[in-house]
Enzyme design. Sequence first.
Site, PDB file in Angstrom:
ATOM      1  N   ARG A 168       0.835  -1.212   0.000  1.00 54.01           N
ATOM      2  CA  ARG A 168       0.000   0.000   0.000  1.00 54.01           C
ATOM      3  C   ARG A 168       0.864   1.254   0.000  1.00 54.01           C
ATOM      4  NH1 ARG A 168      -3.346   2.520   4.676  1.00 54.01           N
ATOM      5  NH2 ARG A 168      -4.936   3.717   3.546  1.00 54.01           N
ATOM      6  N   HIS A 172       0.666   4.577  -2.338  1.00 48.73           N
ATOM      7  CA  HIS A 172       0.500   5.915  -1.761  1.00 48.73           C
ATOM      8  C   HIS A 172       1.691   6.813  -2.044  1.00 48.73           C
ATOM      9  CE1 HIS A 172      -3.024   5.175   1.222  1.00 48.73           C
ATOM     10  NE2 HIS A 172      -3.201   4.539   0.086  1.00 48.73           N
ATOM     11  N   VAL A 176       1.373  10.378  -5.213  1.00 44.42           N
ATOM     12  CA  VAL A 176       1.540  11.728  -4.681  1.00 44.42           C
ATOM     13  C   VAL A 176       2.978  12.168  -4.927  1.00 44.42           C
ATOM     14  CG1 VAL A 176       1.167  13.192  -2.674  1.00 44.42           C
ATOM     15  CG2 VAL A 176      -0.093  11.044  -2.886  1.00 44.42           C
ATOM     16  N   GLY A 178       4.658  11.489  -7.427  1.00 43.21           N
ATOM     17  CA  GLY A 178       5.371  10.406  -8.098  1.00 43.21           C
ATOM     18  C   GLY A 178       6.087   9.499  -7.105  1.00 43.21           C
ATOM     19  N   ASP A 180       8.697   8.837  -5.246  1.00 43.03           N
ATOM     20  CA  ASP A 180       9.874   9.605  -4.813  1.00 43.03           C
ATOM     21  C   ASP A 180      10.069   9.572  -3.303  1.00 43.03           C
ATOM     22  OD1 ASP A 180       7.812  11.178  -3.849  1.00 43.03           O
ATOM     23  OD2 ASP A 180       8.749  13.058  -4.460  1.00 43.03           O
ATOM     24  N   ASN A 201      -3.167   8.387   5.003  1.00 39.53           N
ATOM     25  CA  ASN A 201      -1.960   7.706   5.480  1.00 39.53           C
ATOM     26  C   ASN A 201      -1.874   7.551   6.989  1.00 39.53           C
ATOM     27  OD1 ASN A 201      -0.889   7.385   2.918  1.00 39.53           O
ATOM     28  ND2 ASN A 201       0.082   9.400   2.944  1.00 39.53           N
ATOM     29  N   HIS A 302      -6.273  -5.676  -2.434  1.00 41.33           N
ATOM     30  CA  HIS A 302      -7.191  -5.761  -1.296  1.00 41.33           C
ATOM     31  C   HIS A 302      -7.542  -7.208  -0.952  1.00 41.33           C
ATOM     32  CE1 HIS A 302      -8.604  -1.300  -1.586  1.00 41.33           C
ATOM     33  NE2 HIS A 302      -7.344  -1.434  -1.234  1.00 41.33           N
ATOM     34  N   ASP A 358      -3.656 -13.101  -3.519  1.00 46.25           N
ATOM     35  CA  ASP A 358      -4.144 -13.954  -4.594  1.00 46.25           C
ATOM     36  C   ASP A 358      -5.357 -13.290  -5.245  1.00 46.25           C
ATOM     37  OD1 ASP A 358      -6.134 -14.202  -2.725  1.00 46.25           O
ATOM     38  OD2 ASP A 358      -6.026 -16.372  -2.546  1.00 46.25           O
TER      39      ASP A 358
END
Length: 430
Positions: A168, A172, A176, A178, A180, A201, A302, A358
């Site tokens: 995740r 995230h 935002v 890129g 980085d 977050n 998910h 899976d």
Amino acid sequence: MANLGVLVLFASIGAVAAQNGSPAAAPTTHSSSQNSSSSYIISFPAPSPSSYPFSSKTHVPSLPSPYSSPTSSHDTSPHKATPAAAPSVPSSAPQPSPRGSTPSYIPPVVAPIASPPSTPTPTPSPSARPGLQVGYYERSCPQAEKIIMEAVRSATSKNPGIGAGIIRMHFHDCFVQGCDASVLLDPTPGNPQPEKLSPPNFPSLRGFEVIDIAKEALEKVCPGRVSCADIIAFAARDASFFLSRGRINFQMPGGRLDGRVSLSSEAFNFLPPPFFNLSQLIASFKAKNLDEDDLVVLSGAHSIGVSHCSSFTGPLAPNPPAMDPAFATKVLSKCPLSPNISSDPMVMQDIVTPDLLDNRYYTNVLKHNVLFASDAALSSSQQTSTKVLENAFMPNRWETKFAKAMVKMAAIELKTAANGEIRRTCRVIN
Ligand code: HEM
Ligand SMILES: *[C@@H]1O[C@H](CO)[C@@H](O)[C@H](O)[C@H]1NC(C)=O
Ligand SMILES: *[C@@H]1O[C@H](CO)[C@@H](O)[C@H](O)[C@H]1NC(C)=O
Ligand SMILES: *[C@@H]1O[C@H](CO)[C@@H](O)[C@H](O)[C@H]1NC(C)=O
């Protein structure tokens, strides 16, 4: 391909079903005119500083105002559109095995570098965005990928949820500013509200300490060479490998640079919230050059990890509910009516195989055994429900597509030498 007829049939049922029972827009809107005080996870009173994901020495920011009173209750009225019986999944996925028997990592075959640089230090071209390359650290830090992988292996074997957190985190980070590592930056007096503290977050994003461990080890072996942005991307690849029991196995190119900008407001604006409908989801992915296929395929993540009750109940509960009634009863029984910071339990996203990455997510979507309106929304168009069916029933299809989509996502808006650097510590800019 006799199956395709069946797939299309199911797809049509899905699309019709969605018209009858699609999740309505949640009471909250999500526009750039809002800021994090109208959050969707942490419109809560400030938690105690000890629960912050960063060192207590850093500046402790003030958090958004208290939760507004919820408008919806546990409405578990029958969902007309629930497919009566979804076909059973072919058991192509290996059964979860004890951690100890996790397949050992096979180092990716490194593509030869066309024109070897004469210096061992990676020299990002000064103007153009750095070209991502498989085996990028082969010369400058040959053990880099191995060191990162060991950190992920160690953390994930103790707690598979950390692996979910890292996957995740990659999403995230990339959505935002890129890919980085802007998501890793701690608050400072000069920048008290970095991405890390934005509602999407905080406090839910996890796995930061694994990146720290990897970075620390890397700085000992090859100081100043490996970017934090690359560490996240490799770690997400490795977490996918371990949590899929080796079935998702791909090469991740390297060569990203770390950014210097991290704003909570941008995370709030670019990360899709769980109450988005299909057209909003498609738009938010399109803004990052990802298409509908990527949306459907990446949502398959998910199938692991958890959600806090506050992400899908209270004011965020879609009305009509997106969940199958029996599933809703089971899941909501674990949640308070209106979660708050001191009472916000977590529930598994996939209650059947919570630690296995899976394609079960797609059968869960078909059965409406999913937590978010954004998950259920994938059945709300003919085009996406066909993709859901393909990922659910065509063996190996999803695993292959997921690997490709992770690499595609890992190339969003890369920094250049002009606006990027290789951080010494992942939590602070140089
Ligand atoms: C399509 C739009 C998406 C929405 C609206 C969304 C929303 C969410 C929300 C609300 C949570 C629960 C957070 C919490 O309360 O703890 C969550 C968890 C998670 N998401 Fe997504 N997500 C999306 C796409 C993705 C993508 C693209 C990935 C990665 C490829 C991803 C991976 C995960 C993982 C692994 C978890 C579990 C995290 C953990 O256990 O710590 N999600 N997502
Ligand atoms: C957003 O933040 C600004 C200042 O940071 C504040 O003045 C404004 O009231 C906030 N807007 C909302 C909708 O909370
Ligand atoms: C999705 O939500 C937006 C904003 O509320 C709305 O304008 C749009 O019509 C909705 N789309 C669908 C397919 O429901
Ligand atoms: C949080 O919610 C729980 C359960 O609904 C409630 O008992 C508690 O008083 C609430 N705490 C705060 C600080 O609002």
